[in-house]
Write a protein that holds these residues in place. Sequence first.
Motif, PDB file in Angstrom:
ATOM      1  N   VAL A 115       0.834  -1.089  -0.204  1.00 42.82           N
ATOM      2  CA  VAL A 115      -0.019   0.052   0.021  1.00 42.82           C
ATOM      3  C   VAL A 115       0.859   1.113  -0.099  1.00 42.82           C
ATOM      4  CG1 VAL A 115      -1.821   1.341   1.176  1.00 42.82           C
ATOM      5  CG2 VAL A 115      -1.776  -1.416   1.275  1.00 42.82           C
ATOM      6  N   GLN A 116       0.753   2.086  -1.112  1.00 41.84           N
ATOM      7  CA  GLN A 116       1.571   3.293  -1.051  1.00 41.84           C
ATOM      8  C   GLN A 116       0.512   4.378  -0.942  1.00 41.84           C
ATOM      9  OE1 GLN A 116       3.865   3.734  -4.797  1.00 41.84           O
ATOM     10  NE2 GLN A 116       4.557   5.776  -4.311  1.00 41.84           N
ATOM     11  N   ARG A 117       0.977   5.245   0.342  1.00 36.80           N
ATOM     12  CA  ARG A 117       0.055   6.204   0.732  1.00 36.80           C
ATOM     13  C   ARG A 117       0.613   7.545  -0.337  1.00 36.80           C
ATOM     14  NH1 ARG A 117      -4.490   4.901   2.847  1.00 36.80           N
ATOM     15  NH2 ARG A 117      -4.718   7.127   3.211  1.00 36.80           N
ATOM     16  N   ALA A 118      -0.622   8.129  -0.683  1.00 37.16           N
ATOM     17  CA  ALA A 118      -0.393   9.274  -1.538  1.00 37.16           C
ATOM     18  C   ALA A 118      -0.995  10.447  -0.839  1.00 37.16           C
ATOM     19  CB  ALA A 118      -1.085   9.104  -2.965  1.00 37.16           C
ATOM     20  N   ASP A 119      -1.507  10.288   0.261  1.00 35.83           N
ATOM     21  CA  ASP A 119      -2.280  11.467   0.977  1.00 35.83           C
ATOM     22  C   ASP A 119      -1.105  12.456   1.559  1.00 35.83           C
ATOM     23  OD1 ASP A 119      -1.515  10.527   3.537  1.00 35.83           O
ATOM     24  OD2 ASP A 119      -3.157   8.993   3.255  1.00 35.83           O
ATOM     25  N   ARG A 120      -1.630  13.732   2.051  1.00 36.69           N
ATOM     26  CA  ARG A 120      -0.606  14.987   2.477  1.00 36.69           C
ATOM     27  C   ARG A 120       0.122  13.918   3.845  1.00 36.69           C
ATOM     28  NH1 ARG A 120      -4.989  18.056   1.122  1.00 36.69           N
ATOM     29  NH2 ARG A 120      -5.664  18.180   3.370  1.00 36.69           N
ATOM     30  N   MET A 170     -33.772  -2.643  -7.754  1.00 39.42           N
ATOM     31  CA  MET A 170     -32.993  -1.904  -8.472  1.00 39.42           C
ATOM     32  C   MET A 170     -32.223  -0.804  -7.515  1.00 39.42           C
ATOM     33  SD  MET A 170     -35.964  -1.034 -11.388  1.00 39.42           S
ATOM     34  CE  MET A 170     -34.929   0.062 -12.547  1.00 39.42           C
ATOM     35  N   LYS A 171     -32.797  -0.461  -6.304  1.00 39.24           N
ATOM     36  CA  LYS A 171     -32.186   0.346  -5.413  1.00 39.24           C
ATOM     37  C   LYS A 171     -30.837  -0.428  -4.866  1.00 39.24           C
ATOM     38  CE  LYS A 171     -32.080   3.997  -2.414  1.00 39.24           C
ATOM     39  NZ  LYS A 171     -32.058   5.591  -2.873  1.00 39.24           N
ATOM     40  N   ARG A 172     -30.982  -1.548  -4.644  1.00 35.28           N
ATOM     41  CA  ARG A 172     -29.863  -2.163  -4.160  1.00 35.28           C
ATOM     42  C   ARG A 172     -28.635  -2.397  -5.240  1.00 35.28           C
ATOM     43  NH1 ARG A 172     -33.972  -5.589  -1.898  1.00 35.28           N
ATOM     44  NH2 ARG A 172     -33.764  -7.054  -3.760  1.00 35.28           N
ATOM     45  N   GLU A 173     -29.155  -2.413  -6.275  1.00 35.95           N
ATOM     46  CA  GLU A 173     -28.033  -2.639  -7.529  1.00 35.95           C
ATOM     47  C   GLU A 173     -27.347  -1.477  -7.497  1.00 35.95           C
ATOM     48  OE1 GLU A 173     -30.489  -3.688 -10.994  1.00 35.95           O
ATOM     49  OE2 GLU A 173     -30.850  -5.702 -10.318  1.00 35.95           O
ATOM     50  N   GLY A 174     -28.083  -0.265  -7.515  1.00 38.28           N
ATOM     51  CA  GLY A 174     -27.528   0.935  -7.546  1.00 38.28           C
ATOM     52  C   GLY A 174     -26.536   1.233  -6.258  1.00 38.28           C
ATOM     53  N   ILE A 175     -26.953   0.815  -5.229  1.00 33.57           N
ATOM     54  CA  ILE A 175     -25.980   0.896  -4.250  1.00 33.57           C
ATOM     55  C   ILE A 175     -24.728  -0.093  -4.280  1.00 33.57           C
ATOM     56  CG2 ILE A 175     -25.675   0.158  -1.486  1.00 33.57           C
ATOM     57  CD1 ILE A 175     -28.743   0.831  -1.228  1.00 33.57           C
ATOM     58  N   ASP A 176     -24.897  -1.201  -4.724  1.00 31.50           N
ATOM     59  CA  ASP A 176     -23.741  -2.222  -5.157  1.00 31.50           C
ATOM     60  C   ASP A 176     -22.533  -1.293  -6.141  1.00 31.50           C
ATOM     61  OD1 ASP A 176     -24.800  -4.018  -3.568  1.00 31.50           O
ATOM     62  OD2 ASP A 176     -25.510  -5.270  -5.109  1.00 31.50           O
ATOM     63  N   GLU A 177     -23.368  -0.936  -7.275  1.00 34.75           N
ATOM     64  CA  GLU A 177     -22.461  -0.088  -8.193  1.00 34.75           C
ATOM     65  C   GLU A 177     -21.853   1.289  -7.600  1.00 34.75           C
ATOM     66  OE1 GLU A 177     -25.080   0.998 -11.589  1.00 34.75           O
ATOM     67  OE2 GLU A 177     -25.681  -1.274 -11.887  1.00 34.75           O
ATOM     68  N   MET A 178     -22.490   2.051  -6.872  1.00 32.49           N
ATOM     69  CA  MET A 178     -21.928   2.758  -6.156  1.00 32.49           C
ATOM     70  C   MET A 178     -20.879   2.764  -5.391  1.00 32.49           C
ATOM     71  SD  MET A 178     -21.754   6.086  -6.188  1.00 32.49           S
ATOM     72  CE  MET A 178     -23.222   6.630  -7.326  1.00 32.49           C
ATOM     73  N   ARG A 179     -21.136   1.548  -4.483  1.00 33.87           N
ATOM     74  CA  ARG A 179     -20.088   1.192  -3.612  1.00 33.87           C
ATOM     75  C   ARG A 179     -18.876   0.836  -4.203  1.00 33.87           C
ATOM     76  NH1 ARG A 179     -19.677  -1.357   1.262  1.00 33.87           N
ATOM     77  NH2 ARG A 179     -18.205  -2.949   1.694  1.00 33.87           N
ATOM     78  N   GLU A 180     -19.083   0.090  -5.117  1.00 27.65           N
ATOM     79  CA  GLU A 180     -17.610  -0.488  -5.955  1.00 27.65           C
ATOM     80  C   GLU A 180     -16.862   0.710  -6.550  1.00 27.65           C
ATOM     81  OE1 GLU A 180     -14.763  -2.690  -7.393  1.00 27.65           O
ATOM     82  OE2 GLU A 180     -16.400  -3.297  -6.000  1.00 27.65           O
ATOM     83  N   LEU A 181     -17.755   1.675  -7.104  1.00 22.32           N
ATOM     84  CA  LEU A 181     -17.138   2.817  -7.643  1.00 22.32           C
ATOM     85  C   LEU A 181     -16.175   3.507  -6.455  1.00 22.32           C
ATOM     86  CD1 LEU A 181     -16.502   4.761 -10.203  1.00 22.32           C
ATOM     87  CD2 LEU A 181     -18.596   5.925  -9.563  1.00 22.32           C
ATOM     88  N   TYR A 182     -16.773   3.711  -5.337  1.00 20.08           N
ATOM     89  CA  TYR A 182     -16.426   4.456  -4.296  1.00 20.08           C
ATOM     90  C   TYR A 182     -14.986   3.817  -3.674  1.00 20.08           C
ATOM     91  CZ  TYR A 182     -15.649   6.494   0.233  1.00 20.08           C
ATOM     92  OH  TYR A 182     -14.950   7.102   1.593  1.00 20.08           O
ATOM     93  N   PHE A 183     -14.939   2.756  -3.542  1.00 22.72           N
ATOM     94  CA  PHE A 183     -13.839   1.947  -3.229  1.00 22.72           C
ATOM     95  C   PHE A 183     -12.649   1.747  -3.855  1.00 22.72           C
ATOM     96  CE2 PHE A 183     -16.795   0.075   0.194  1.00 22.72           C
ATOM     97  CZ  PHE A 183     -16.123   0.368   1.255  1.00 22.72           C
ATOM     98  N   LEU A 184     -13.035   1.661  -5.368  1.00 21.53           N
ATOM     99  CA  LEU A 184     -12.202   1.854  -6.461  1.00 21.53           C
ATOM    100  C   LEU A 184     -11.362   2.844  -6.100  1.00 21.53           C
ATOM    101  CD1 LEU A 184     -10.607   0.694  -8.850  1.00 21.53           C
ATOM    102  CD2 LEU A 184     -12.815   1.584 -10.173  1.00 21.53           C
ATOM    103  N   LEU A 197     -10.804   4.764  -3.393  1.00 15.56           N
ATOM    104  CA  LEU A 197     -10.095   4.862  -2.355  1.00 15.56           C
ATOM    105  C   LEU A 197      -8.616   3.918  -2.737  1.00 15.56           C
ATOM    106  CD1 LEU A 197     -12.747   4.265   0.787  1.00 15.56           C
ATOM    107  CD2 LEU A 197     -11.527   6.310  -0.162  1.00 15.56           C
ATOM    108  N   ARG A 198      -9.011   2.903  -3.270  1.00 15.67           N
ATOM    109  CA  ARG A 198      -7.836   2.279  -3.680  1.00 15.67           C
ATOM    110  C   ARG A 198      -6.750   2.722  -4.469  1.00 15.67           C
ATOM    111  NH1 ARG A 198     -11.615  -2.336  -5.899  1.00 15.67           N
ATOM    112  NH2 ARG A 198     -12.864  -2.864  -4.310  1.00 15.67           N
ATOM    113  N   GLU A 199      -7.374   3.434  -5.441  1.00 18.01           N
ATOM    114  CA  GLU A 199      -6.333   4.113  -6.448  1.00 18.01           C
ATOM    115  C   GLU A 199      -5.674   5.194  -5.801  1.00 18.01           C
ATOM    116  OE1 GLU A 199      -8.933   5.324  -9.425  1.00 18.01           O
ATOM    117  OE2 GLU A 199      -8.866   3.571 -10.698  1.00 18.01           O
TER     118      GLU A 199
END
Length: 352
Positions: A8-13, A149-163, A165-167
Amino acid sequence: MEKIWIEVQRADRKARGRRWLLPLPLVLGTLVALPPAEAQERSEKPVAVIGEEAIYEKDYLTDIRAEAYDIRVEEYNLKLQALKDLIDKRLLKEEAEAQGVTQEELAEREILALIPEPDEEEVEQRFVQQMFSSMRQMTKSKDDIRAEMKREGIDEMRELYFLTLRERAGVRIFLPRPRMQVDYDPSRVRGNAQAPITMVEFSDFQCPYCLQAYTTVKNLLRKYEGKIRLAYRDLPLLEARSGSVRSADAARCALEQGKFWEYHDLLFENQDYRGLGAFREFAGEVGMEMDSFNECLTSGRYTDVIQEDFDEGIALGIRGTPYFFINGVPVNGARPQPEFEQIIEEELALLE
């Protein structure tokens, strides 16, 4: 117990440029790492005997390579998902602490609050599709579909958010992909013979998708010059029952005169032009001795070895061309170049 390490290479301040190696125990079973000598000894012990005749793993595993690989892929996907979940939990905890909020508050603000309400027209369409797709009684109401459909939207947004964070954290995962043992013909290898990455290609000179892959592979050989090599194997699905001289036969005849790769390129770049006349013209273009080439072309002496390539490809579970193995990692079809690059980069990182 063997451990998987992630860098894990931290890139924050707060911690710019620093790196940690975090030990992550395998959560889906224990892997025992045997010393090379012991592993070799075990592999040579018989697994059964019939009277005085010993049976070894190699005697039967060859026949189930594709099926066994599929099982290893399932195991890999389970481990990968568990590893990602653990990384995401740690990153969410760090992010929440950095912002001075709870993890629940962070998730609410960054994920749940951004999920739009399902479009009513789409809800209606899915409801109607359910109604016509089954003769059984309706199992889901519109409210059920809306919640789904709401759950599907949550899953998609969750994956995008964590992606994201990982980057931002510079996460790199070194969990090795499952791979297959694939042999190749050293006389049909292009690129640095000492390259750390070997790409074995099963292909058909008349396959249009193989032509697409041909361009991609040339780009990869240029981009990773010295780091990868290409080994070619025949899987002439389109010409398998043609009953005539095949492009694969002509390429083998070119190999006799040390012109395989020049001929290989001409065959792919002139797919619409084939047959004995075309094969002879190509031979002339690359400077082959024509009497020897003509004799080879009509002799049929490569029928059996081409069939061996073909049978090996089928035994490996290949049902279409092109098909690649990058250091044993399968890649099915003429995939976009970035997909090849991702595997190549992962393999290079494992060698660091």
